[in-house]
Motif scaffolding. Structure first.
Motif, PDB file in Angstrom:
ATOM      1  N   GLY A 101       0.782  -1.197   0.086  1.00 22.71           N
ATOM      2  CA  GLY A 101      -0.007  -0.105   0.099  1.00 22.71           C
ATOM      3  C   GLY A 101       1.049   1.342   0.135  1.00 22.71           C
ATOM      4  N   SER A 102      -0.046   2.358   0.222  1.00 22.70           N
ATOM      5  CA  SER A 102       0.753   3.625   0.130  1.00 22.70           C
ATOM      6  C   SER A 102       1.794   4.035  -0.963  1.00 22.70           C
ATOM      7  CB  SER A 102       1.805   3.984   1.402  1.00 22.70           C
ATOM      8  OG  SER A 102       0.835   3.768   2.632  1.00 22.70           O
ATOM      9  N   GLY A 103       1.296   3.655  -2.356  1.00 21.59           N
ATOM     10  CA  GLY A 103       1.820   3.766  -3.448  1.00 21.59           C
ATOM     11  C   GLY A 103       2.438   2.326  -4.004  1.00 21.59           C
ATOM     12  N   ALA A 104       2.381   1.431  -3.287  1.00 18.93           N
ATOM     13  CA  ALA A 104       2.956   0.175  -3.731  1.00 18.93           C
ATOM     14  C   ALA A 104       1.886  -0.736  -3.673  1.00 18.93           C
ATOM     15  CB  ALA A 104       4.003  -0.410  -2.691  1.00 18.93           C
ATOM     16  N   ASP A 105       2.117  -2.114  -4.557  1.00 14.16           N
ATOM     17  CA  ASP A 105       1.158  -2.906  -4.746  1.00 14.16           C
ATOM     18  C   ASP A 105       0.989  -3.685  -3.395  1.00 14.16           C
ATOM     19  OD1 ASP A 105       1.707  -2.438  -7.287  1.00 14.16           O
ATOM     20  OD2 ASP A 105       2.800  -4.617  -7.684  1.00 14.16           O
ATOM     21  N   VAL A 106      -0.344  -3.986  -3.367  1.00  9.76           N
ATOM     22  CA  VAL A 106      -0.947  -4.649  -1.941  1.00  9.76           C
ATOM     23  C   VAL A 106      -0.794  -6.032  -2.341  1.00  9.76           C
ATOM     24  CG1 VAL A 106      -2.732  -5.085  -0.403  1.00  9.76           C
ATOM     25  CG2 VAL A 106      -2.284  -2.767  -1.419  1.00  9.76           C
ATOM     26  N   ASP A 107       0.007  -6.777  -1.592  1.00 13.24           N
ATOM     27  CA  ASP A 107      -0.111  -8.398  -1.512  1.00 13.24           C
ATOM     28  C   ASP A 107      -0.800  -8.944  -0.583  1.00 13.24           C
ATOM     29  OD1 ASP A 107       2.025  -8.350  -3.394  1.00 13.24           O
ATOM     30  OD2 ASP A 107       3.551  -7.872  -2.024  1.00 13.24           O
ATOM     31  N   VAL A 108      -1.964  -9.716  -1.002  1.00 20.91           N
ATOM     32  CA  VAL A 108      -2.852 -10.412  -0.279  1.00 20.91           C
ATOM     33  C   VAL A 108      -2.674 -12.028  -0.339  1.00 20.91           C
ATOM     34  CG1 VAL A 108      -5.297 -10.657   0.353  1.00 20.91           C
ATOM     35  CG2 VAL A 108      -4.517  -8.675  -0.946  1.00 20.91           C
ATOM     36  N   SER A 109      -2.872 -12.766   0.869  1.00 18.39           N
ATOM     37  CA  SER A 109      -3.030 -14.060   0.837  1.00 18.39           C
ATOM     38  C   SER A 109      -3.982 -14.639   1.810  1.00 18.39           C
ATOM     39  CB  SER A 109      -1.674 -14.593   1.357  1.00 18.39           C
ATOM     40  OG  SER A 109      -1.280 -14.263   2.692  1.00 18.39           O
ATOM     41  N   GLY A 110      -4.673 -15.714   1.616  1.00 19.35           N
ATOM     42  CA  GLY A 110      -5.473 -16.328   2.362  1.00 19.35           C
ATOM     43  C   GLY A 110      -5.610 -17.941   1.930  1.00 19.35           C
ATOM     44  N   GLU A 111      -6.799 -18.469   2.800  1.00 18.07           N
ATOM     45  CA  GLU A 111      -7.177 -19.774   2.834  1.00 18.07           C
ATOM     46  C   GLU A 111      -8.507 -19.962   2.029  1.00 18.07           C
ATOM     47  OE1 GLU A 111      -7.374 -23.202   6.072  1.00 18.07           O
ATOM     48  OE2 GLU A 111      -6.000 -21.494   6.527  1.00 18.07           O
ATOM     49  N   ALA A 112      -8.582 -20.871   1.416  1.00 21.38           N
ATOM     50  CA  ALA A 112      -9.913 -21.256   0.727  1.00 21.38           C
ATOM     51  C   ALA A 112     -10.366 -22.374   1.453  1.00 21.38           C
ATOM     52  CB  ALA A 112      -9.581 -21.372  -0.833  1.00 21.38           C
ATOM     53  N   GLN A 113     -11.748 -22.379   1.322  1.00 24.49           N
ATOM     54  CA  GLN A 113     -12.461 -23.652   1.724  1.00 24.49           C
ATOM     55  C   GLN A 113     -12.096 -24.855   0.575  1.00 24.49           C
ATOM     56  OE1 GLN A 113     -16.662 -23.020   2.186  1.00 24.49           O
ATOM     57  NE2 GLN A 113     -16.631 -21.834   4.055  1.00 24.49           N
ATOM     58  N   PRO A 114     -12.041 -25.962   1.026  1.00 26.22           N
ATOM     59  CA  PRO A 114     -11.664 -27.020   0.135  1.00 26.22           C
ATOM     60  C   PRO A 114     -12.835 -27.057  -1.017  1.00 26.22           C
ATOM     61  CG  PRO A 114     -11.604 -27.930   2.365  1.00 26.22           C
ATOM     62  CD  PRO A 114     -12.040 -26.437   2.414  1.00 26.22           C
ATOM     63  N   GLY A 115     -12.499 -27.300  -1.969  1.00 26.65           N
ATOM     64  CA  GLY A 115     -13.515 -27.376  -3.172  1.00 26.65           C
ATOM     65  C   GLY A 115     -13.579 -26.205  -4.141  1.00 26.65           C
ATOM     66  N   ALA A 116     -12.788 -25.245  -3.616  1.00 25.94           N
ATOM     67  CA  ALA A 116     -12.642 -24.198  -4.509  1.00 25.94           C
ATOM     68  C   ALA A 116     -11.789 -24.267  -5.439  1.00 25.94           C
ATOM     69  CB  ALA A 116     -12.310 -22.865  -3.630  1.00 25.94           C
ATOM     70  N   THR A 117     -12.266 -23.644  -6.470  1.00 25.82           N
ATOM     71  CA  THR A 117     -11.333 -23.978  -7.873  1.00 25.82           C
ATOM     72  C   THR A 117     -10.599 -22.524  -8.366  1.00 25.82           C
ATOM     73  OG1 THR A 117     -13.250 -23.747  -9.398  1.00 25.82           O
ATOM     74  CG2 THR A 117     -12.678 -25.968  -8.719  1.00 25.82           C
ATOM     75  N   GLY A 118     -10.960 -21.519  -7.760  1.00 24.05           N
ATOM     76  CA  GLY A 118     -10.385 -20.338  -8.341  1.00 24.05           C
ATOM     77  C   GLY A 118     -10.817 -19.122  -7.136  1.00 24.05           C
ATOM     78  N   VAL A 119     -10.083 -18.065  -7.014  1.00 30.27           N
ATOM     79  CA  VAL A 119     -10.246 -16.836  -6.144  1.00 30.27           C
ATOM     80  C   VAL A 119      -9.686 -15.745  -6.999  1.00 30.27           C
ATOM     81  CG1 VAL A 119      -9.479 -15.758  -4.005  1.00 30.27           C
ATOM     82  CG2 VAL A 119      -9.577 -18.362  -4.195  1.00 30.27           C
ATOM     83  N   SER A 120     -10.648 -14.916  -6.834  1.00 33.22           N
ATOM     84  CA  SER A 120     -10.308 -13.480  -7.410  1.00 33.22           C
ATOM     85  C   SER A 120     -10.473 -12.442  -6.333  1.00 33.22           C
ATOM     86  CB  SER A 120     -11.422 -13.164  -8.558  1.00 33.22           C
ATOM     87  OG  SER A 120     -12.601 -13.089  -8.166  1.00 33.22           O
ATOM     88  N   VAL A 121      -9.589 -11.448  -6.460  1.00 33.30           N
ATOM     89  CA  VAL A 121      -9.465 -10.435  -5.580  1.00 33.30           C
ATOM     90  C   VAL A 121      -9.528  -9.030  -5.924  1.00 33.30           C
ATOM     91  CG1 VAL A 121      -8.063  -9.687  -3.445  1.00 33.30           C
ATOM     92  CG2 VAL A 121      -7.680 -11.929  -4.290  1.00 33.30           C
ATOM     93  N   ALA A 122     -10.334  -7.902  -4.946  1.00 29.09           N
ATOM     94  CA  ALA A 122     -10.335  -6.622  -5.564  1.00 29.09           C
ATOM     95  C   ALA A 122     -10.337  -5.760  -4.448  1.00 29.09           C
ATOM     96  CB  ALA A 122     -11.706  -6.573  -6.315  1.00 29.09           C
TER      97      ALA A 122
END
Length: 244
Positions: free
Chosen positions: A179-200
């Protein structure tokens, strides 16, 4: 300046705040704000507490009864069973889920049974109740959990006594840096069975950045980077990360 609030105990704080928004399920595109206090929803004798994943139905006729929660598939819209509980209802007592700890005389308590989402070994999965889910008691009433239902930070799950019995899917934003002018790196944990994740990211005025596809790892975690150029048009103030 955008304010970003990182999840409690996760990542590092900067002069930006990040309020994570996330709800991942197999084939599901549901988002939910993690908040503190419980917010119970009720309709026709059916009370649902999304924080405790509890259900209480009253005024039911005597007989076999099933409480079930379904979630619409993101692609087809077809309902997917994420958890169910069966028992004997009585017009004189409430029919409940996740409110009674198992005992010697009631070894199952009223804990959720496994849902109908598939894990690698064919084991069922019961995710937390989220906005957009349909809660039904058969025979009896049903309701759709509204979008403003409050949830607590991270996987809530049932009461402690039910944890060894129910299999719950985890679903959380675990870290966010930058942040603050730099990219924001995000990580997380998906429920089993999820085939894709999109972040905004979304600002207080509802303006949303272009969704970025996350990398879904074999262990169920995911990583994504939101370019600073995509965040620049957002209004100053609180910015919410939305992972679907």
């Amino acid at each position: 300046m955008h304010n970003l609030q990182f999840p409690a105990g996760r990542g590092r704080r900067t002069n930006r705040r990040l309020a994570p928004l996330v709800a991942l399920a197999a084939g599901s595109a549901v988002s939910a704000v993690f908040a503190g206090p419980a917010m119970a929803q009720s309709d026709s004798g059916l009370n649902v507490d999304a924080v405790q994943d509890s259900i209480v139905a009253t005024g039911l006729a005597f007989g076999a009864t099933t409480a079930q929660v379904t979630r619409p598939d993101a692609l087809t819209g077809a309902p997917v069973v994420i958890g169910q509980f069966g028992g004997l209802a009585s017009p004189f007592l409430p029919f409940s889920v996740n409110t009674t700890t198992p005992t010697l005389f009631n070894p199952g308590g009223d804990c959720w049974q496994k849902g109908k989402l598939s894990l690698p070994n064919g084991v069922g999965l019961t995710p937390d109740i989220r906005p957009g889910d349909t809660v039904s008691v058969t025979p009896g009433p049903k309701l759709v959990v509204p979008a403003d239902a409050e949830l607590k930070d991270g996987p809530s799950g049932p009461i402690a006594g039910c944890l060894p019995i129910s299999v719950y899917g985890r679903n959380a934003v675990t870290a966010a840096t930058g942040g603050s002018g730099a990219d924001v790196d995000v990580s997380g944990e998906a429920q089993p069975g999820a085939t894709g994740v999109s972040v905004a990211a979304t600002d207080a005025n509802g303006l949303k950045s272009t969704p970025v596809d996350a990398t879904l790892n074999d262990d169920g975690t995911w990583d994504a980077a939101l370019p600073s150029a995509d965040l620049a048009p957002l209004a100053d103030g609180q910015v919410t990360l939305d992972a679907v």
